[in-house]
Design a protein around this motif. Structure first.
Motif, short mmCIF file in Angstrom:
data_model
loop_
_atom_site.label_atom_id
_atom_site.label_comp_id
_atom_site.label_asym_id
_atom_site.label_seq_id
_atom_site.Cartn_x
_atom_site.Cartn_y
_atom_site.Cartn_z
N ARG A 1 0.84 -1.20 0.00
CA ARG A 1 0.00 0.00 0.00
C ARG A 1 0.88 1.26 0.00
NH1 ARG A 1 -2.61 -1.05 4.33
NH2 ARG A 1 -4.13 -2.40 3.29
N ILE A 2 1.95 1.22 0.75
CA ILE A 2 2.88 2.36 0.80
C ILE A 2 3.65 2.48 -0.52
CG2 ILE A 2 4.94 3.28 1.95
CD1 ILE A 2 3.93 1.84 4.51
N ALA A 3 4.10 1.33 -1.04
CA ALA A 3 4.87 1.33 -2.30
C ALA A 3 4.03 1.85 -3.46
CB ALA A 3 5.35 -0.09 -2.60
N ARG A 4 2.73 1.58 -3.44
CA ARG A 4 1.86 2.02 -4.54
C ARG A 4 1.72 3.54 -4.61
NH1 ARG A 4 -2.87 -2.49 -3.85
NH2 ARG A 4 -2.14 -3.98 -5.44
N GLN A 5 2.06 4.23 -3.53
CA GLN A 5 2.01 5.68 -3.56
C GLN A 5 3.04 6.24 -4.53
OE1 GLN A 5 2.18 7.38 0.37
NE2 GLN A 5 0.38 6.24 1.09
N GLU A 6 4.05 5.44 -4.87
CA GLU A 6 5.07 5.86 -5.83
C GLU A 6 4.76 5.35 -7.23
OE1 GLU A 6 8.92 4.75 -4.34
OE2 GLU A 6 8.96 6.48 -2.99
N ILE A 7 3.57 4.75 -7.41
CA ILE A 7 3.17 4.22 -8.72
C ILE A 7 1.79 4.77 -9.07
CG2 ILE A 7 2.84 2.16 -10.13
CD1 ILE A 7 4.35 0.59 -7.92
N GLY A 8 1.74 5.73 -9.98
CA GLY A 8 0.45 6.24 -10.45
C GLY A 8 -0.07 5.41 -11.60
N MET A 9 -1.39 5.43 -11.83
CA MET A 9 -1.96 4.66 -12.94
C MET A 9 -3.14 5.41 -13.53
SD MET A 9 -2.84 0.62 -13.09
CE MET A 9 -3.15 -0.20 -14.65
N ILE A 10 -3.19 5.45 -14.87
CA ILE A 10 -4.34 6.01 -15.57
C ILE A 10 -4.94 4.94 -16.47
CG2 ILE A 10 -3.58 8.40 -15.43
CD1 ILE A 10 -2.53 8.22 -18.23
N PHE A 11 -6.25 5.05 -16.68
CA PHE A 11 -7.02 3.98 -17.30
C PHE A 11 -7.70 4.45 -18.59
CE2 PHE A 11 -6.85 3.47 -12.73
CZ PHE A 11 -6.51 2.14 -12.55
N GLN A 12 -8.08 3.48 -19.38
CA GLN A 12 -8.76 3.76 -20.64
C GLN A 12 -10.08 4.49 -20.41
OE1 GLN A 12 -9.59 0.21 -22.90
NE2 GLN A 12 -10.72 1.29 -24.50
N HIS A 13 -10.85 4.06 -19.42
CA HIS A 13 -12.18 4.63 -19.19
C HIS A 13 -12.21 5.55 -17.96
CE1 HIS A 13 -13.76 2.35 -22.49
NE2 HIS A 13 -13.33 1.21 -21.96
N PHE A 14 -11.06 6.14 -17.64
CA PHE A 14 -10.92 7.25 -16.69
C PHE A 14 -11.09 6.85 -15.22
CE2 PHE A 14 -13.45 8.94 -20.45
CZ PHE A 14 -12.33 9.14 -21.25
N ASN A 15 -12.11 6.02 -14.91
CA ASN A 15 -12.33 5.56 -13.52
C ASN A 15 -12.45 6.72 -12.53
OD1 ASN A 15 -12.03 3.07 -14.68
ND2 ASN A 15 -10.60 2.28 -13.15
N LEU A 16 -13.19 7.75 -12.91
CA LEU A 16 -13.40 8.89 -12.02
C LEU A 16 -14.58 8.64 -11.09
CD1 LEU A 16 -12.93 11.86 -14.54
CD2 LEU A 16 -11.20 10.73 -13.12
N LEU A 17 -14.62 9.39 -10.00
CA LEU A 17 -15.76 9.34 -9.08
C LEU A 17 -16.77 10.38 -9.56
CD1 LEU A 17 -13.67 9.21 -5.79
CD2 LEU A 17 -14.88 7.30 -6.86
N TRP A 18 -17.89 9.91 -10.08
CA TRP A 18 -18.83 10.79 -10.78
C TRP A 18 -19.55 11.75 -9.85
CZ3 TRP A 18 -18.28 10.92 -15.88
CH2 TRP A 18 -17.61 9.83 -16.47
N SER A 19 -19.61 11.43 -8.56
CA SER A 19 -20.30 12.31 -7.61
C SER A 19 -19.35 13.37 -7.02
CB SER A 19 -20.89 11.49 -6.46
OG SER A 19 -19.86 10.81 -5.76
N ARG A 20 -18.08 13.34 -7.42
CA ARG A 20 -17.09 14.30 -6.93
C ARG A 20 -16.68 15.27 -8.04
NH1 ARG A 20 -13.07 13.03 -2.52
NH2 ARG A 20 -14.17 11.68 -1.05
N THR A 21 -16.32 16.47 -7.65
CA THR A 21 -15.83 17.46 -8.61
C THR A 21 -14.43 17.09 -9.09
OG1 THR A 21 -14.81 18.81 -6.89
CG2 THR A 21 -17.13 19.30 -7.46
N VAL A 22 -13.96 17.83 -10.08
CA VAL A 22 -12.59 17.65 -10.56
C VAL A 22 -11.62 17.79 -9.40
CG1 VAL A 22 -10.77 18.76 -11.93
CG2 VAL A 22 -13.04 18.38 -12.94
N PHE A 23 -11.78 18.85 -8.61
CA PHE A 23 -10.90 19.09 -7.47
C PHE A 23 -10.90 17.90 -6.51
CE2 PHE A 23 -9.60 20.56 -3.36
CZ PHE A 23 -8.66 21.55 -3.58
N ASP A 24 -12.09 17.42 -6.17
CA ASP A 24 -12.20 16.35 -5.19
C ASP A 24 -11.70 15.01 -5.73
OD1 ASP A 24 -13.18 18.06 -3.28
OD2 ASP A 24 -15.28 17.68 -3.76
N ASN A 25 -11.85 14.78 -7.04
CA ASN A 25 -11.29 13.57 -7.64
C ASN A 25 -9.77 13.55 -7.51
OD1 ASN A 25 -12.84 11.40 -9.38
ND2 ASN A 25 -14.03 13.28 -9.55
#
Length: 341
Positions: free
Chosen positions: A78-102
Motif C-alpha cells: 500500500r505504501i509502495a503504490r504511492q510511488e506508482i500512479g496509474m491512468i485507465f482507458q475509461h478514466f475511472n473517475l468518481l462521478w459524484s465528486r468534482t474535478v478538485f475532489d477527484n
C-alpha cells in the motif's frame, strides 16, 4: 528503475489454464517513456496490472524503485503504490465528486493535511491544463478533460512511475495527440518514468523512447523505437509499423507495381534521421544515366528522429542501374532491392 524477471500469470478456468503472461523479462530505465504494444489478447493489460500487483503474479519477480514488489506484504505494498500512479482507458473517475475532489482523493487516503491538499491539487489542475474547471463534475467534461483529471489524480502523491493502460484508445485522434503531448511534458518536467500499453503504433511513434512488442504473453521484439521502425523482425511488428508507415494493401500494391513497372528495377529506400533531408534522387539522376520514377513515399517523426521510406523505379541499362544501387549502398540510406512482403 524497473526490472522484471520470468514474470508469469496463469488464469485457471474449468476447461484449461490460460497463460496470459509467460516468463516475461524486461528492463525499463529511469525517466524513459517505455511502450508495450500488442493486439487484443496479447497479455499487455494483464502485464501492466502485474506491475503494481493489481493482479498477483503466478511466478517471477518485479523490482521497482529498489524494492521487490512481489515480496511485499499488503501494508508495505500500500505504501509502495504511492510511488506508482496509474491512468485507465475509461478514466475511472468518481462521478459524484468534482474535478478538485477527484484529484484530492488519493491525498485524503494518504492522510495529507487539508491545506497541503488544496495547494497540491491546484498545482496539478494547472499542470494538466484544467484551470477554471476545479468545480466541474466529470459529466460536464469532454473525454480528453476526463483523462486529464485521471492524469492529475495519478500524479497526486508525486509518484516515480506512471502506468498508462490504453490511456488514449477511447479518444479521438486530435484529443489523443493532446494527451500524448501532456505525457511528454510531464515526463520532461518531472523526470517521471512512464510505462504505457497500447495497440496503436502512432502512440509508440509519437512519444516512446523504447518499445516492446507482445504476442501470446511474451515479448517477441524490443528495442529503440527508431530501430524497431527501421528493422522490424517479427511479422506482428511489421504489421504495427505498417499502421504508421506502410500501405495496408502493401502486397496488392507491390503486385500492381510489378505488373505495371516491369522495366528497370524497383527498390525501397529507408531514410533515418538527418538522411531524410538528403537529396538522393537528384544525385542519382545527375550521376548515372538512368531515369528515376518515384512510386510511393512517406516520412514520419519519432522521439529519436525522422524515419522515411520510398519506393522508386530505376530505368536504364542494367549495368548503370547496378552502379546506382551500389552507390546508394555507400550512403547511409538503406536500400532493399525488389522489395516483397
Amino acid at each position: 528503475m524497473i526490472s522484471i524477471k520470468d514474470l508469469s500469470k496463469v488464469f485457471k478456468t474449468k476447461d484449461q489454464d490460460v497463460r496470459a503472461v509467460d516468463k516475461l523479462n524486461l528492463s525499463i530505465d529511469k525517466g524513459e517513456i517505455f511502450g508495450v504494444i500488442g493486439y487484443s489478447g496479447a497479455g499487455k493489460s494483464t502485464f501492466i496490472r502485474l506491475l503494481n500487483r493489481l493482479e498477483e503474479p503466478t511466478s517471477g519477480n518485479i523490482q521497482m524503485n529498489d524494492q521487490n514488489l512481489t515480496g511485499l506484504s499488503k501494508n508495505k505494498l500500500r505504501i509502495a503504490r504511492q510511488e506508482i500512479g496509474m491512468i485507465f482507458q475509461h478514466f475511472n473517475l468518481l462521478w459524484s465528486r468534482t474535478v478538485f475532489d477527484n484529484i484530492a482523493f488519493p491525498l485524503e487516503i494518504a492522510g495529507i493535511a487539508k491545506s497541503k491538499r488544496v495547494e497540491r491539487v491546484n498545482e496539478l489542475i494547472e499542470l494538466v491544463g484544467l484551470s477554471g474547471r476545479g468545480n466541474s463534475y466529470p459529466s460536464q467534461l469532454s473525454g480528453g478533460q476526463k483523462q486529464r483529471v485521471g492524469i492529475a489524480r495519478a500524479l497526486a502523491n508525486n509518484p516515480k512511475v506512471l502506468l498508462c493502460d490504453e490511456a488514449t484508445s477511447a479518444l479521438d485522434p486530435e484529443t489523443t495527440d493532446s494527451i500524448l503531448d501532456l505525457l511528454v511534458n510531464i515526463n520532461e518536467k518531472l523526470g517521471l518514468t512512464i510505462v504505457l500499453i497500447t495497440h496503436e503504433m502512432h502512440v509508440i511513434r509519437k512519444i516512446c523512447h523504447r518499445v516492446a512488442v507482445m504476442e501470446s504473453g511474451r515479448i517477441v521484439e524490443a528495442g529503440d523505437v527508431l530501430d524497431v521502425f527501421l528493422h522490424p523482425k517479427e511479422k506482428v511488428t511489421k504489421r504495427f509499423v505498417d499502421q504508421v508507415m506502410g500501405d495496408p494493401d502493401r502486397e496488392d500494391s507491390l503486385h500492381l507495381i510489378n505488373q505495371n513497372y516491369k522495366a528497370g528495377e524497383v527498390i525501397q529506400l529507408h531514410f533515418v534521421g538527418e538522411n531524410t533531408n538528403q537529396a538522393l534522387i537528384s544525385e542519382l539522376s545527375r550521376e548515372f544515366t538512368i531515369d528515376v520514377n518515384i512510386l510511393h513515399g512517406k516520412i514520419t517523426q519519432t522521439q529519436k528522429g525522422a524515419y522515411g521510406t520510398m519506393l522508386v523505379q530505376l530505368v536504364g541499362d542494367q549495368d548503370e542501374v547496378d552502379r546506382s544501387i551500389a552507390y546508394i549502398k555507400t550512403t547511409s540510406v538503406e536500400v532493399e532491392v525488389s522489395p516483397d512482403v
